[in-house]
Motif scaffolding. Structure first.
Motif, mmCIF file in Angstrom:
data_model
loop_
_atom_site.group_PDB
_atom_site.id
_atom_site.type_symbol
_atom_site.label_atom_id
_atom_site.label_comp_id
_atom_site.label_asym_id
_atom_site.label_seq_id
_atom_site.Cartn_x
_atom_site.Cartn_y
_atom_site.Cartn_z
ATOM 1 N N GLU A 55 0.826 -1.203 0.000
ATOM 2 C CA GLU A 55 0.000 0.000 0.000
ATOM 3 C C GLU A 55 0.865 1.260 0.000
ATOM 4 O O GLU A 55 0.606 2.224 0.711
ATOM 5 C CB GLU A 55 -0.966 -0.009 1.184
ATOM 6 N N GLY A 56 1.939 1.206 -0.796
ATOM 7 C CA GLY A 56 2.788 2.359 -0.981
ATOM 8 C C GLY A 56 3.774 2.640 0.121
ATOM 9 O O GLY A 56 4.519 3.631 0.065
ATOM 10 N N GLU A 57 3.841 1.774 1.133
ATOM 11 C CA GLU A 57 4.747 1.991 2.260
ATOM 12 C C GLU A 57 5.783 0.881 2.321
ATOM 13 O O GLU A 57 5.459 -0.299 2.152
ATOM 14 C CB GLU A 57 3.969 2.048 3.573
ATOM 15 N N ILE A 58 7.032 1.257 2.563
ATOM 16 C CA ILE A 58 8.096 0.264 2.660
ATOM 17 C C ILE A 58 7.938 -0.549 3.936
ATOM 18 O O ILE A 58 7.794 0.000 5.030
ATOM 19 C CB ILE A 58 9.488 0.949 2.596
ATOM 20 N N GLN A 59 7.936 -1.864 3.786
ATOM 21 C CA GLN A 59 7.769 -2.765 4.922
ATOM 22 C C GLN A 59 9.080 -3.433 5.340
ATOM 23 O O GLN A 59 9.251 -3.833 6.488
ATOM 24 C CB GLN A 59 6.760 -3.864 4.572
ATOM 25 N N GLY A 60 9.986 -3.577 4.387
ATOM 26 C CA GLY A 60 11.237 -4.270 4.675
ATOM 27 C C GLY A 60 11.908 -4.629 3.363
ATOM 28 O O GLY A 60 11.705 -3.961 2.345
ATOM 29 N N ALA A 61 12.702 -5.683 3.389
ATOM 30 C CA ALA A 61 13.408 -6.103 2.175
ATOM 31 C C ALA A 61 13.677 -7.597 2.225
ATOM 32 O O ALA A 61 13.711 -8.214 3.292
ATOM 33 C CB ALA A 61 14.723 -5.335 2.035
ATOM 34 N N LEU A 62 13.883 -8.139 1.056
ATOM 35 C CA LEU A 62 14.252 -9.543 0.880
ATOM 36 C C LEU A 62 15.621 -9.551 0.233
ATOM 37 O O LEU A 62 15.874 -8.797 -0.706
ATOM 38 C CB LEU A 62 13.226 -10.214 -0.022
ATOM 39 N N SER A 63 16.534 -10.379 0.750
ATOM 40 C CA SER A 63 17.877 -10.369 0.175
ATOM 41 C C SER A 63 18.477 -11.764 0.107
ATOM 42 O O SER A 63 18.069 -12.674 0.829
ATOM 43 C CB SER A 63 18.802 -9.443 0.978
ATOM 44 N N ILE A 64 19.439 -11.880 -0.794
ATOM 45 C CA ILE A 64 20.246 -13.097 -0.940
ATOM 46 C C ILE A 64 21.703 -12.692 -0.757
ATOM 47 O O ILE A 64 22.147 -11.686 -1.318
ATOM 48 C CB ILE A 64 20.062 -13.726 -2.339
ATOM 49 N N ALA A 65 22.447 -13.463 0.022
ATOM 50 C CA ALA A 65 23.858 -13.158 0.271
ATOM 51 C C ALA A 65 24.684 -14.426 0.178
ATOM 52 O O ALA A 65 24.196 -15.532 0.455
ATOM 53 C CB ALA A 65 24.038 -12.515 1.647
ATOM 54 N N GLY A 66 25.944 -14.264 -0.214
ATOM 55 C CA GLY A 66 26.827 -15.423 -0.320
ATOM 56 C C GLY A 66 28.239 -14.997 -0.663
ATOM 57 O O GLY A 66 28.508 -13.810 -0.888
ATOM 58 N N PRO A 67 29.155 -15.957 -0.712
ATOM 59 C CA PRO A 67 30.546 -15.634 -1.041
ATOM 60 C C PRO A 67 30.663 -15.065 -2.447
ATOM 61 O O PRO A 67 29.979 -15.511 -3.375
ATOM 62 C CB PRO A 67 31.260 -16.983 -0.915
ATOM 63 N N ALA A 68 31.540 -14.068 -2.589
ATOM 64 C CA ALA A 68 31.657 -13.346 -3.860
ATOM 65 C C ALA A 68 32.015 -14.253 -5.022
ATOM 66 O O ALA A 68 31.561 -14.029 -6.151
ATOM 67 C CB ALA A 68 32.698 -12.235 -3.713
ATOM 68 N N HIS A 69 32.816 -15.290 -4.775
ATOM 69 C CA HIS A 69 33.233 -16.161 -5.873
ATOM 70 C C HIS A 69 32.061 -16.971 -6.428
ATOM 71 O O HIS A 69 32.094 -17.434 -7.568
ATOM 72 C CB HIS A 69 34.360 -17.106 -5.431
ATOM 73 N N ARG A 70 31.013 -17.118 -5.623
ATOM 74 C CA ARG A 70 29.847 -17.885 -6.058
ATOM 75 C C ARG A 70 28.684 -16.960 -6.444
ATOM 76 O O ARG A 70 27.917 -17.258 -7.355
ATOM 77 C CB ARG A 70 29.416 -18.821 -4.921
ATOM 78 N N LEU A 71 28.587 -15.861 -5.735
ATOM 79 C CA LEU A 71 27.495 -14.922 -5.969
ATOM 80 C C LEU A 71 28.072 -13.673 -6.638
ATOM 81 O O LEU A 71 28.199 -12.614 -6.040
ATOM 82 C CB LEU A 71 26.806 -14.568 -4.650
ATOM 83 N N SER A 72 28.424 -13.829 -7.899
ATOM 84 C CA SER A 72 29.006 -12.719 -8.656
ATOM 85 C C SER A 72 27.943 -11.661 -8.938
ATOM 86 O O SER A 72 26.741 -11.905 -8.804
ATOM 87 C CB SER A 72 29.555 -13.232 -9.988
ATOM 88 N N ARG A 73 28.413 -10.502 -9.371
ATOM 89 C CA ARG A 73 27.463 -9.447 -9.728
ATOM 90 C C ARG A 73 26.560 -9.910 -10.871
ATOM 91 O O ARG A 73 25.348 -9.641 -10.865
ATOM 92 C CB ARG A 73 28.209 -8.169 -10.130
ATOM 93 N N ALA A 74 27.141 -10.607 -11.836
ATOM 94 C CA ALA A 74 26.347 -11.087 -12.973
ATOM 95 C C ALA A 74 25.258 -12.048 -12.508
ATOM 96 O O ALA A 74 24.114 -11.983 -12.988
ATOM 97 C CB ALA A 74 27.258 -11.773 -13.986
ATOM 98 N N ARG A 75 25.588 -12.936 -11.579
ATOM 99 C CA ARG A 75 24.580 -13.866 -11.077
ATOM 100 C C ARG A 75 23.519 -13.118 -10.276
ATOM 101 O O ARG A 75 22.320 -13.426 -10.363
ATOM 102 C CB ARG A 75 25.238 -14.943 -10.208
ATOM 103 N N CYS A 76 23.963 -12.142 -9.451
ATOM 104 C CA CYS A 76 23.017 -11.335 -8.671
ATOM 105 C C CYS A 76 21.984 -10.684 -9.585
ATOM 106 O O CYS A 76 20.774 -10.726 -9.317
ATOM 107 C CB CYS A 76 23.755 -10.244 -7.885
ATOM 108 N N GLU A 77 22.481 -10.080 -10.676
ATOM 109 C CA GLU A 77 21.598 -9.305 -11.542
ATOM 110 C C GLU A 77 20.915 -10.162 -12.614
ATOM 111 O O GLU A 77 20.157 -9.641 -13.427
ATOM 112 C CB GLU A 77 22.391 -8.174 -12.199
ATOM 113 N N GLY A 78 21.164 -11.467 -12.564
ATOM 114 C CA GLY A 78 20.547 -12.387 -13.506
ATOM 115 C C GLY A 78 19.530 -13.277 -12.828
ATOM 116 O O GLY A 78 18.449 -12.834 -12.435
ATOM 117 N N GLU A 79 19.883 -14.537 -12.651
ATOM 118 C CA GLU A 79 18.928 -15.511 -12.130
ATOM 119 C C GLU A 79 18.462 -15.190 -10.721
ATOM 120 O O GLU A 79 17.280 -15.373 -10.389
ATOM 121 C CB GLU A 79 19.563 -16.914 -12.151
#
Length: 255
Positions: free
Chosen positions: A212-236
């Motif tokens: 309803e137009g109000e920020i409630q929180g956020a959902l995130s995924i985190a992991g080691p950089a070698h596995r969670l590259s920027r390309a993977r973050c912004e892709g799948e």
């Protein structure tokens, strides 16, 4: 969410009580003398607070040392259960962990900081129980930045005034200008990145949760950089986050 004003007119005995609770946490338990010296308060005052808290189940005594009791856990569980995004987002977090193999987090905010409300550890040797319920600076946290980007500008300034922009790594944003530039980009693209800004070698991506137009929180995924590259973050991973966010916001609408 509005931040409570700091008037400096708090009740002294309450200030002592909260300092005592924080000390018991930081010291992982302590005796009366150690606490009195640490807080520069009379031993009789410390003993009185501890006796009252013990009677109500908020501290326990092991030998001569006092420790925080399960009474706090009871209240913490109640507070978390009152958060609508907690009730609406648990299943989505579980599914994200299974789909990505990485840490999945449900994050909320209060008084200018982000809190890890619920999470799963993924394929990592990390005890997430040491992270759940802890506070994080918002300017170097993907979920925190996703939230900040959807707060009023004056509130963001107030948060920076109170908490600053401390450098966690060499990649951390430490100026208002850089922060506001990135928040504008986050609003445009719909997601926030944390590329080793909080911890070296750890990447994360966060998406805001709004209702309803109000920020409630956020959902995130985190992991080691070698596995969670920027390309993977912004892709799948981004695609998976967006699908999970839709699910949570639908749940919020029908609760």
């Amino acid at each position: 969410m509005e931040q409570p004003p700091k008037t400096g007119r708090g009740i002294k005995s309450d200030e002592t009580l909260f300092a005592l609770i924080e000390s018991l946490r930081e010291l992982d338990g302590a005796g009366v003398t150690e606490l009195a010296e640490r807080l520069d308060v009379a031993k009789s005052t410390i003993h009185g607070h501890l006796t009252t808290m013990r009677e109500h189940g908020f501290v326990v005594k092991h030998g001569t040392d006092y420790h925080l009791g399960l009474g706090f856990f009871d209240y913490g569980q109640y507070v978390r259960g009152q958060q609508s995004i907690f009730r609406s987002g648990m299943q989505a977090v579980d599914e994200l962990e299974e789909a990505t193999g990485e840490m999945a987090w449900l994050i909320t905010h209060e008084n200018g900081k982000a809190m890890y409300l619920y999470g799963r550890g993924g394929q990592n040797d990390i005890d997430i129980n040491t992270i759940l319920g802890t506070w994080a600076y918002m300017h170097c946290n993907s979920g925190g930045k996703a939230i900040l980007a959807h707060l009023p500008e004056e509130q963001i300034h107030a948060i920076v005034d109170e908490h600053g922009l401390p450098a966690r790594t060499e990649n951390t944003i430490t100026t208002r200008e850089a922060l506001f530039d990135e928040l504008a980009q986050i609003r445009d693209q719909g997601y926030a990145l944390n590329l080793s800004e909080d911890l070296k070698g750890v990447h994360a991506i966060g998406i805001p949760l709004t209702f309803e137009g109000e920020i409630q929180g956020a959902l995130s995924i985190a992991g080691p950089a070698h596995r969670l590259s920027r390309a993977r973050c912004e892709g799948e991973v981004l695609d998976q986050l967006r699908a999970a966010t839709d699910e949570i916001e639908l749940n919020l609408a029908y609760r």
